[in-house]
Design an enzyme around this catalytic site. Structure first.
Site, PDB file in Angstrom:
ATOM      1  N   LYS A  25       0.995  -1.322   0.007  1.00 23.41           N
ATOM      2  CA  LYS A  25       0.051  -0.130   0.197  1.00 23.41           C
ATOM      3  C   LYS A  25       0.975   1.179  -0.038  1.00 23.41           C
ATOM      4  CE  LYS A  25      -2.997   2.751   3.069  1.00 23.41           C
ATOM      5  NZ  LYS A  25      -3.656   2.734   4.418  1.00 23.41           N
TER       6      LYS A  25
ATOM      7  N   ASP B 267      -2.681  10.677   3.106  1.00 21.71           N
ATOM      8  CA  ASP B 267      -3.925  10.311   3.734  1.00 21.71           C
ATOM      9  C   ASP B 267      -4.722  11.370   4.184  1.00 21.71           C
ATOM     10  OD1 ASP B 267      -6.338   9.162   3.817  1.00 21.71           O
ATOM     11  OD2 ASP B 267      -5.689   7.480   5.428  1.00 21.71           O
TER      12      ASP B 267
ATOM     13  N   LYS C 123     -10.035  13.695   7.675  1.00 21.37           N
ATOM     14  CA  LYS C 123      -9.466  13.621   9.167  1.00 21.37           C
ATOM     15  C   LYS C 123      -9.429  14.866   9.862  1.00 21.37           C
ATOM     16  CE  LYS C 123      -6.370   9.880   7.799  1.00 21.37           C
ATOM     17  NZ  LYS C 123      -6.800   8.493   8.558  1.00 21.37           N
TER      18      LYS C 123
ATOM     19  N   ASP D 248       1.560   6.656   5.411  1.00 20.84           N
ATOM     20  CA  ASP D 248       0.531   5.713   4.846  1.00 20.84           C
ATOM     21  C   ASP D 248       1.245   4.904   3.804  1.00 20.84           C
ATOM     22  OD1 ASP D 248      -1.661   4.599   5.588  1.00 20.84           O
ATOM     23  OD2 ASP D 248      -2.903   5.869   4.422  1.00 20.84           O
TER      24      ASP D 248
ATOM     25  N   ASP E 269     -12.184   7.273   4.192  1.00 19.56           N
ATOM     26  CA  ASP E 269     -10.835   7.137   4.727  1.00 19.56           C
ATOM     27  C   ASP E 269     -10.586   5.606   5.013  1.00 19.56           C
ATOM     28  OD1 ASP E 269      -8.800   8.010   6.064  1.00 19.56           O
ATOM     29  OD2 ASP E 269      -9.919   8.374   8.157  1.00 19.56           O
TER      30      ASP E 269
ATOM     31  N   GLU F 296      -9.323   3.835   2.396  1.00 18.49           N
ATOM     32  CA  GLU F 296      -8.970   3.870   1.110  1.00 18.49           C
ATOM     33  C   GLU F 296      -8.016   2.789   0.821  1.00 18.49           C
ATOM     34  OE1 GLU F 296      -5.623   5.351   2.784  1.00 18.49           O
ATOM     35  OE2 GLU F 296      -7.577   5.853   3.486  1.00 18.49           O
TER      36      GLU F 296
ATOM     37  N   ARG G 161      -7.469  -0.489   1.603  1.00 18.24           N
ATOM     38  CA  ARG G 161      -8.066  -1.788   1.073  1.00 18.24           C
ATOM     39  C   ARG G 161      -8.540  -1.590  -0.411  1.00 18.24           C
ATOM     40  NH1 ARG G 161     -12.351  -1.341   5.821  1.00 18.24           N
ATOM     41  NH2 ARG G 161     -10.564  -0.364   6.709  1.00 18.24           N
TER      42      ARG G 161
END
EC number: 3.4.11.-
Length: 524
Positions: free
Chosen positions: A260, A265, A272, A283, A342, A344, A346
């Site tokens: 990933k 993010d 957030k 991230d 949020d 994202e 996956r």
């Protein structure tokens, strides 16, 4: 500690500690086994044998302890004498801490690491974490002379001979991978956007003689990668799927590492808050670890087909951002209703593992991600979480973690109970759980697995590294050592063979009762 060159040598040579500061580090029982004749040249004329013995006598590690030997130029430090069953015998986390706090200052320094042969790999990777590469402090840029740290291992126990040249080369490549991953994770998004991350991938490929496959921007939409495209389409720098492939002659199986790579993010439109958004440059930790591990694995010789798959995007806010209620068609052919922008990671990983399964023909797929904040609650700051369709590979991940210092602990794998959390009335699934109190880290991993199918006969391993990807304000490079150890048996390198989790024992009744093929047991 930026801009420090780390050198592993069979012998660091002798030097006055006033000109080359020294840290001696190991478990107390191991330090007592170091003969004075071996350390004399590194300590004299400042430290006598009597002072050396007196210092060892004062050490009382609980869990660690240290004693200065000469001003701030020479120090001896003791690691925990015992560790619990869920820790690494190397006490890797304490190595990093002691090096950061006890290594004397100086331009050219030396660390004498005292340990057993089985702990060399984990100890070296732990040392590397203490010397991050990224900094924008103005003082570092003005420093003319590059600082170096020479590391010498003194082996105790059964295999107590000198460290071999092949081992030193393996340690160099592994620690370079750890520091590469940490540098990428430490770098903010204004300098580590998707374009720059692609340049990092291209550079590693050039070093290894591999030309990456890159699918980006509108090509992703055209080819059906709705997860990656949907997450990254609002950003200035477009999303991308990049693949580095190593396909040697004689390979008998195909392995895919899927990382990933969310370079930042914001949470998207499910944005957030001001206290939770800082630090989201990290991230991309999964993709960074895959890159560092792939580089080291290929340099040390990898006998099977190995593909590194990078799912790169910035989860930004803009006119083109994905909205809650939008429905995306992913590469698996399944539709996903977005109920949380949020969640994202996956989505991009679902496309990545689908590609690994459909296009690369992978027998074994490992995805690595900073996926859920709940991981830190489930397994803590030091242990990554593993979710897998194989009891044997679950045990292998735990064992590999103990051998390499990148600790791992299992999550509940029970799709028949948990996957209903993603039920949608208008699509195949939603992307976020209905009940956040129902094993959310397991559920997030199951979302990814659903895009290759719960009845897929291969091995699928999901590693959530959200918490251990950093320690305080610094990245750790977590995951590099873990991948190298987990697949150590596929390496041509003797040290990686040594830390491979061979012959893991599991209860046969707990394991694979869904008709798996024999390929899932070939590396462990």
């Amino acid at each position: 500690m930026a801009s420090v060159g780390l050198q592993f040598q069979a012998s660091a040579g002798d030097a006055d500690p006033q000109s080359r500061p020294l840290l001696l580090l190991g478990q107390l029982q191991h330090l007592h086994r170091v003969p004075w004749s071996h350390v004399r040249g590194k300590l004299q004329p400042r430290v006598t044998e009597e002072l050396w013995q007196a210092a060892l006598a004062t050490l009382n590690p609980n869990p660690t302890d240290s004693c200065p030997l000469y001003l701030n130029c020479a120090t001896v430090a003791a690691l925990p004498s015992r560790v619990s069953r869920h820790n690494s015998p190397s006490a890797a986390h304490f190595i990093t801490r002691l090096v950061r706090t006890c290594l004397p200052p100086g331009t050219h320094r030396c660390i004498l690491m005292v340990c057993e042969q089985t702990e060399v790999f984990a100890s070296a990777c732990a040392l590397a974490r203490a010397f991050p590469l990224f900094t924008h402090r103005s003082g570092a840029s003005r420093r003319a002379e590059k600082r170096t740290v020479m590391v010498e291992f003194f082996l105790v126990g059964q295999d107590n001979g000198p460290v071999e040249v092949s081992t030193l080369q393996c340690l160099t490549n592994a620690t370079e991978g750890v520091r590469l991953a940490a540098r990428i994770v430490d770098t903010p998004c204004n300098e580590m956007n998707t374009d720059i991350f692609l340049e990092e991938i291209i550079q590693v490929g050039k070093e290894l003689g591999i030309t990456p496959t890159i699918i980006r921007d509108e090509q992703l939409k055209t080819k059906g990668f709705g997860g990656i495209y949907g997450v990254g389409k609002a950003a200035l720098h477009p999303p991308a799927l990049a693949i580095l492939s190593h396909t040697p002659d004689g390979a008998t199986q195909t392995i895919a590492w899927v990382g990933k790579g969310i370079v930042y993010d914001t949470g998207g439109l499910s944005i957030k808050g001001k206290t939770t958004m800082p630090g989201m440059k990290r991230d991309c930790g999964g993709a960074a670890a895959v890159l560092g591990a792939f580089r080291a694995a290929i340099k040390q010789g990898f006998k099977d087909n190995l593909h590194a798959v990078f799912c790169l995007a910035e989860n930004a806010v803009g006119p083109n951002a994905t909205r809650p209620d939008d429905i995306h068609l992913l590469y698996s052919g399944k539709t996903v209703e977005i109920n949380n922008t949020d969640a994202e990671g996956r989505l991009v990983l679902a496309d990545g593992v689908s590609y690994a399964c459909k296009d690369l023909g992978a027998d074994i797929i490992v995805d690595m991600a900073t996926l859920t904040g709940a991981q830190g609650i489930a397994t803590g700051k030091y242990h990554a979480a593993v979710l897998t369709n194989s009891a044997e590979w679950e045990a292998a991940c735990v064992k590999a973690g103990r051998k390499c210092g990148d600790l791992v602990h299992p999550l509940v794998y029970c799709p028949e109970l948990h996957f209903s959390e993603f039920t949608s009335a208008v699509a195949d699934m939603k992307n976020s759980v209905a009940d956040r109190d129902n094993s959310p880290s397991s559920c997030a991993g199951l979302f990814i697995a659903s895009h290759i199918g719960f009845d897929w006969p291969g091995v699928w391993v999901h590693l959530d590294i959200a918490a251990p990807v950093h320690a305080g304000e610094r990245a750790t490079g977590f995951g590099v050592a873990l991948l190298l150890a987990l697949f150590g048996r596929a390496s041509e390198d003797p040290l990686l063979n040594l830390v491979s989790p061979l012959d893991c024992e599991v209860d046969a009744q707990e394991g694979d009762n869904m008709g798996r093929d024999s390929k899932r047991r070939r590396l462990v």
